[in-house]
Design a protein around this motif. Structure first.
Motif, PDB file in Angstrom:
ATOM      1  N   ASN A   9      -2.569  -3.126   0.715  1.00  0.00           N
ATOM      2  CA  ASN A   9      -2.503  -1.684   0.508  1.00  0.00           C
ATOM      3  C   ASN A   9      -3.070  -0.976   1.725  1.00  0.00           C
ATOM      4  O   ASN A   9      -4.087  -1.398   2.293  1.00  0.00           O
ATOM      5  N   LYS A  10      -2.403   0.114   2.116  1.00  0.00           N
ATOM      6  CA  LYS A  10      -2.851   0.870   3.280  1.00  0.00           C
ATOM      7  C   LYS A  10      -3.689   2.069   2.828  1.00  0.00           C
ATOM      8  O   LYS A  10      -3.355   2.740   1.855  1.00  0.00           O
ATOM      9  N   VAL A  11      -4.776   2.337   3.576  1.00  0.00           N
ATOM     10  CA  VAL A  11      -5.653   3.446   3.240  1.00  0.00           C
ATOM     11  C   VAL A  11      -5.873   4.304   4.485  1.00  0.00           C
ATOM     12  O   VAL A  11      -5.993   3.794   5.601  1.00  0.00           O
ATOM     13  N   ALA A  12      -5.901   5.635   4.288  1.00  0.00           N
ATOM     14  CA  ALA A  12      -6.129   6.577   5.382  1.00  0.00           C
ATOM     15  C   ALA A  12      -7.233   7.548   4.971  1.00  0.00           C
ATOM     16  O   ALA A  12      -7.456   7.802   3.780  1.00  0.00           O
ATOM     17  N   PHE A  13      -7.924   8.086   5.967  1.00  0.00           N
ATOM     18  CA  PHE A  13      -9.091   8.942   5.711  1.00  0.00           C
ATOM     19  C   PHE A  13      -8.972  10.266   6.457  1.00  0.00           C
ATOM     20  O   PHE A  13      -8.436  10.317   7.567  1.00  0.00           O
ATOM     21  N   TYR A  14      -9.506  11.318   5.833  1.00  0.00           N
ATOM     22  CA  TYR A  14      -9.610  12.615   6.497  1.00  0.00           C
ATOM     23  C   TYR A  14     -11.009  13.156   6.219  1.00  0.00           C
ATOM     24  O   TYR A  14     -11.450  13.177   5.062  1.00  0.00           O
ATOM     25  N   GLU A  74      -2.006  10.495   9.517  1.00  0.00           N
ATOM     26  CA  GLU A  74      -0.629  10.969   9.698  1.00  0.00           C
ATOM     27  C   GLU A  74       0.403   9.925   9.292  1.00  0.00           C
ATOM     28  O   GLU A  74       1.594  10.213   9.207  1.00  0.00           O
ATOM     29  N   GLU A  75      -0.047   8.682   9.059  1.00  0.00           N
ATOM     30  CA  GLU A  75       0.862   7.603   8.681  1.00  0.00           C
ATOM     31  C   GLU A  75       0.983   7.512   7.161  1.00  0.00           C
ATOM     32  O   GLU A  75       0.137   8.017   6.415  1.00  0.00           O
ATOM     33  N   ARG A  76       2.050   6.840   6.737  1.00  0.00           N
ATOM     34  CA  ARG A  76       2.256   6.637   5.304  1.00  0.00           C
ATOM     35  C   ARG A  76       1.226   5.627   4.784  1.00  0.00           C
ATOM     36  O   ARG A  76       1.097   4.522   5.313  1.00  0.00           O
TER      37      ARG A  76
END
Length: 442
Positions: A3-8, A37-39
């Motif tokens: 699973n991919k995770v992104a942070f802001y 910015e990535e999925r």
């Protein structure tokens, strides 16, 4: 597949240090970290609630994540999530809201990534946030934010931070030193010390008000850590910035001559209503002490405009006080009401148009102050730490005393310390320079 995770991250350096630590916990649990910015399958938004604008930005970031992947699982953490969890949970697309203590156990809540019709809330009473979790940011090879303290015992009438982060508590000295060594081992050249009220460093966990160590002892110990080129103090209350610390920084091997000292108002009457722990006379004394020992030191100032009851005379008192003070730049905050604070109930609110006018005046003063400070540094030889990003064909960097320089993009300069002579201020308000000697490779 992982699973991919992104942070802001919204808000302060402390939030950035905690986001980075939480991101590492995801990596250690088998998730793949990608850019926002990535999925991604999961988006984590670390919120801030210092100003009304930070609240509004949260919804904008949620919409941005939904646009990238409408099926992604959205999580809100941070100060706003602790203060108003139900409000965040009601925002369309938000699936999970975690409070001040729960955010550090975030992966424990991810057994099911199905979208929720309503956001699920796990938020403690803030009295339960009495333990300490160390954090530091990595990712930018140039500098790292090292958290040394959390929470605040001060009762400023405008501030929600004690409600969002709990009591003042600190990391153990040896843990801070271990983290500093780990950061240095990653090739990071500069460490910025951060916290809510770092001058209060030394209070232990669980409401223990006894200081095991002082901020001065922390500074002394960090100065001896091998492999650290620069140490910078992010922000420290004027009443907690002691003479011994200023003297030590003046002669330090690694601490740079840059201080950020909140003022908030140049009017003693307003300072009393804010319930600050000093008067303007102490602030003058701190600036004089720094400049007496470090004439080239950079001093940044936080100031709030439009506090309830602030008269035109009191604002002008602040303006002239700052104009006469030997400081380098301002961070100007326009007062906005925060729920559950004393200031929100105070009479005589300042109209928005007047707040905007006062803010504009102080922002103009900041430009003038920064320009004057930069002009005072022309002709000096300083050491620049160059950043790793190509911004419109330029590479940027900062001297030890926080003068911003730029030059045509040269990747060989990234993350290097170079001795330069400051020559002139360019059309962008930054400083041009010449190398004093041959360029030093990374």
């Amino acid at each position: 597949m992982k699973n991919k995770v992104a942070f802001y991250t919204l808000g302060c350096k402390l939030n950035y240090s905690e986001t980075s630590t939480i991101a590492r916990s995801f990596s250690n649990s088998g998730y793949e970290h990608v850019e926002f910015e990535e999925r991604a399958d999961i988006y984590v938004i670390n919120t801030c609630s210092v100003t009304e604008n930070a609240d509004k930005r949260f919804k904008t970031i949620v919409r941005k994540a939904q646009k990238i992947n409408p099926e992604a699982f959205l999580i809100a953490i941070g100060c706003y999530a602790q203060l108003k969890p139900e409000e965040l949970a009601s925002v369309d697309g938000v699936d999970l809201v975690l409070g001040a203590t729960e955010k550090f156990k975030i992966t424990d809540y991810l057994n099911d990534l199905s979208k929720n019709e309503f956001g699920e809330v796990h938020s403690c009473e803030i009295q339960e946030a009495d333990f300490y979790v160390g954090s530091y940011s990595l990712g930018d090879r140039t500098r790292a934010f090292l958290k040394v303290q959390d929470g605040c015992d001060y009762k400023c009438t405008y501030c929600t931070i004690p409600l969002a982060r709990g009591i003042s508590r600190s990391d153990k000295l040896e843990n801070v030193l271990d983290n500093a060594r780990q950061i240095a081992g990653q090739g990071v050249r500069e460490i910025v010390l951060t916290g809510v009220n770092i001058g209060d460093y030394g209070k232990g966990e669980f409401g223990n008000k006894k200081h095991e160590h002082t901020f001065y002892e922390l500074v002394q110990a960090l100065d001896k850590v091998e492999g650290v080129d620069r140490l910078r103090i992010s922000s420290i209350e004027p009443n907690l910035l002691k003479d011994e610390t200023i003297r030590f920084v003046a002669d330090s091997r690694t601490f740079v001559p840059h201080f950020h000292i909140p003022l908030q108002s140049g009017s003693n009457e307003v300072l009393k209503r804010m319930r600050r722990r000093y008067m303007r006379e102490l602030y003058v004394d701190r600036v004089s002490k720094i400049k007496g020992l470090m004439p080239d030191a950079c001093i940044g100032v936080d100031v709030i405009v439009g506090f309830p009851g602030e008269t035109e005379e009191q604002f002008l008192e602040t303006y002239h006080f700052l104009n006469d003070l030997d400081i380098s730049y301002l961070h100007v905050f326009t007062y906005s009401e925060r729920a559950n604070t004393e200031a929100a109930k105070m009479p005589d609110p300042v109209p928005q148009k007047i707040k905007q006018k006062r803010s504009k005046m102080l922002r103009g003063l900041s430009v003038k102050k920064r320009r004057a400070f930069y002009e005072s540094q022309i002709g000096n030889t300083k050491t620049v730490l160059f950043e790793g990003e190509n911004k419109e064909g330029y590479i940027h960097g900062f001297t030890e005393n926080y003068v911003k320089v730029r030059a045509p993009w040269d990747p060989s300069l990234c993350n290097t310390l170079q001795e330069v002579k400051l020559e002139e201020i360019d059309e962008g308000g930054m400083v041009r320079f010449n190398f004093v000697s041959e360029k030093i490779e990374a």
